[in-house]
Design an enzyme around this catalytic site. Structure first.
Site, PDB file in Angstrom:
ATOM      1  N   LYS A  61      64.448 -97.056  -5.000  1.00  0.00           N
ATOM      2  CA  LYS A  61      65.690 -97.370  -4.713  1.00  0.00           C
ATOM      3  C   LYS A  61      65.654 -97.562  -3.072  1.00  0.00           C
ATOM      4  CE  LYS A  61      69.772 -94.747  -2.670  1.00  0.00           C
ATOM      5  NZ  LYS A  61      69.327 -95.495  -1.310  1.00  0.00           N
TER       6      LYS A  61
ATOM      7  N   GLU B 248      57.689 -87.036   2.057  1.00  0.00           N
ATOM      8  CA  GLU B 248      57.193 -87.443   3.423  1.00  0.00           C
ATOM      9  C   GLU B 248      58.588 -87.392   4.384  1.00  0.00           C
ATOM     10  OE1 GLU B 248      56.883 -88.441   6.740  1.00  0.00           O
ATOM     11  OE2 GLU B 248      56.511 -90.709   6.039  1.00  0.00           O
TER      12      GLU B 248
ATOM     13  N   CYS C 213      59.072 -91.227  12.125  1.00  0.00           N
ATOM     14  CA  CYS C 213      58.642 -89.783  11.779  1.00  0.00           C
ATOM     15  C   CYS C 213      57.470 -89.308  12.642  1.00  0.00           C
ATOM     16  CB  CYS C 213      58.704 -89.514  10.349  1.00  0.00           C
ATOM     17  SG  CYS C 213      57.165 -90.553   9.582  1.00  0.00           S
TER      18      CYS C 213
ATOM     19  N   GLU D  97      64.010 -83.300  15.616  1.00  0.00           N
ATOM     20  CA  GLU D  97      63.632 -84.562  15.467  1.00  0.00           C
ATOM     21  C   GLU D  97      64.886 -85.462  15.861  1.00  0.00           C
ATOM     22  OE1 GLU D  97      61.308 -87.613  12.266  1.00  0.00           O
ATOM     23  OE2 GLU D  97      62.674 -86.275  11.483  1.00  0.00           O
TER      24      GLU D  97
END
Length: 487
Positions: A183, A257, A291, A387
């Site tokens: 996807k 992840e 990330c 983050e």
């Protein structure tokens, strides 16, 4: 060979069972240029029935693909690498337009994706080697180790590095003998569709790789489909938790992840020119949408003032704009741009000490923000703890290595880190004590396919790249027999 127009005007955006199909979902995706905010393409989404068809195609193909000689699987992976390289100009142009990446970054993304297929083609060639028998503690028995592909897998990837994050999953899965449904992100849905073109071009058996477009409901359909033996997801922690819950409901393995709030530690004996380059690269590359972005600078007190001044100068001289001429492009998606703009307002309300940046830039139709540096950030501040996925650096000073390590590990995450020091032994000792999955010493964020990727704590579960990336798609087993003398 496909042109840019071919890739942006697909009438059939779903690749299922080896064929391109029209999307039957109720939704339509507008694909936007982040430099202007204007849509330049539209594509459909998969219906629940089409997700099910993709899962069925993968399950049907698995029975044969798992028995395909490893050398033959490797040759097809070589074909993916060659297909990417042959399409480099058009895929680079597409990533520049859809992601807003400067040309050099878009080229690196494609090169890294191709290198990943090269690497796993090499590993695949060793999978059929015979395993030696082992002597067991009881002489009446002997045994040998073996492994097998885990089965059809569901792969869900993000928008910040479309070709690379997909390659990190597709290449080891196919090398291992798994089949897959991928996807793609609804924000950047076009680039990875080239994998379907390549699959047809190289003769990949139908159903081995399937690709679907769609929003969250398509991801949920993948997560709940009983034919998937494993789920692998890269993206936000919130969505990762939902993927993990879906896997738990069926007790299947999951690889996640997720986010990061990575530190970069600079000691007083560091080369400050190198340190400034590494700090700037670690937070401003891809507009901070990584990330692994080293968004927390921990600098030893004696060199803090000089290093911060050098960073402010770099930030203020960084060329911001359209991909052909810029050193830093826009934030890729409008919703994220609005979140970051709200974050700047929150920082102002908290009285954060902003040295440069801290605001959106220029034309409100585009999604540009200035490179931003906050100094003396409290450890409790959201700027230090959350983050942000933006070109925003938070700075704190430290007195010694022990304090640097404490600050580095004071996070819910643990994906990556960088250490910059003039003493290699000292740098290595600091790196050993930082809890993170990948740590660079005096080097940019180079991620080679033979290394390892994944994090501690909230940064995820499992590892990608290297032999670990292949093992994530293989199940281990042990075969025990009686010895010849006792049979």
């Amino acid at each position: 060979m496909e042109t840019l127009e071919d890739l942006t005007a697909r009438m059939r955006p779903l690749f299922i069972g080896g064929d391109w199909r029209r999307a039957e979902g109720a939704d339509t995706i507008e694909v936007c240029d982040p430099c202007t905010g204007a849509p330049f393409a539209r594509t459909g989404t998969a219906s629940a029935e089409q997700v099910s068809a993709a899962a069925q195609a993968a399950a049907r193909a698995f029975a044969t693909w798992r028995r395909t000689a490893a050398a033959d699987r490797a040759a097809l992976l070589d074909g993916f690498a060659a297909g990417l390289r042959a399409r480099k100009p058009v895929l680079v142009a597409l990533q520049m337009r859809n992601n807003g990446k400067p040309r050099a970054e878009a080229e690196t993304d494609l090169d890294d994706a191709a290198a990943c297929f090269d690497y796993y083609a090499g590993l695949a060639r060793g999978l059929d080697a015979p395993r030696a028998a082992e002597t067991l503690s009881d002489p009446h028995f002997a045994g040998r180790r073996a492994d097998a592909p885990i089965g059809p897998v569901g792969l869900i990837v993000p928008w910040n590095f479309p070709l690379v994050t997909s390659a990190w999953k597709i290449a080891p899965a196919l090398a291992a003998g798994c089949t897959a449904v991928l996807k793609v992100s609804e924000m950047t849905p076009l680039a990875e569709l080239a994998y379907g073109d390549i699959a047809q071009e190289i003769g990949l058996p139908a159903g081995v790789l399937n690709i679907v477009t769609g929003r969250a409901e398509v991801g949920r359909a993948i997560g709940s489909d009983p034919r998937f033996a494993k789920l692998s997801f890269t993206g936000s922690n919130g969505v990762g938790a939902a993927v993990m819950a879906a896997a738990a409901a069926r007790t299947v393995p999951v690889s996640l992840e997720l986010g990061g709030k990575s530190p970069i530690v600079v000691t007083a004996d560091a080369d400050l020119e190198l340190a400034a380059d590494l700090v700037a690269g670690g937070i401003f590359t891809n507009c901070g949408q990584m990330c692994s972005a080293t968004s927390r600078l921990i600098v030893e007190e004696p060199v803090a003032e000089a290093l911060v001044a050098a960073l402010v100068e770099r930030a203020e001289n960084l060329a911001l704009g359209a991909p052909e001429t810029a050193e830093m492009g826009p934030l890729t998606t409008r919703p994220h741009y609005l979140r970051v703009s709200a974050m700047f307002a929150r920082a102002r309300q908290e009285g954060a000490r902003c040295l440069t940046g801290g605001a959106a830039e220029g034309d409100p139709a585009g999604q540009f923000v200035r490179p931003t540096i906050y100094e003396d950030v409290p450890a409790a501040s959201f700027l230090w703890r959350e983050e942000l996925f933006a070109p925003v650096l938070a700075v704190r000073r430290c007195r010694d290595d022990a304090e640097a390590i404490r600050l580095a590990n004071d996070t819910d995450f643990g994906l990556a880190a960088t250490v910059v020091s003039g003493d290699p032994e000292r740098a290595g000792a600091i790196a050993e004590r930082i809890d993170a999955g990948h740590i660079w010493i005096n080097t940019p964020q180079v991620i080679l396919p033979e290394t390892l990727w994944g994090g501690f704590r909230a940064s995820g579960i499992g590892r990608e790249l290297g032999p670990s990336g292949l093992e994530a798609y293989r199940q281990k087993k042990f075969i025990t027999t009686r010895t010849a003398a006792t049979a």
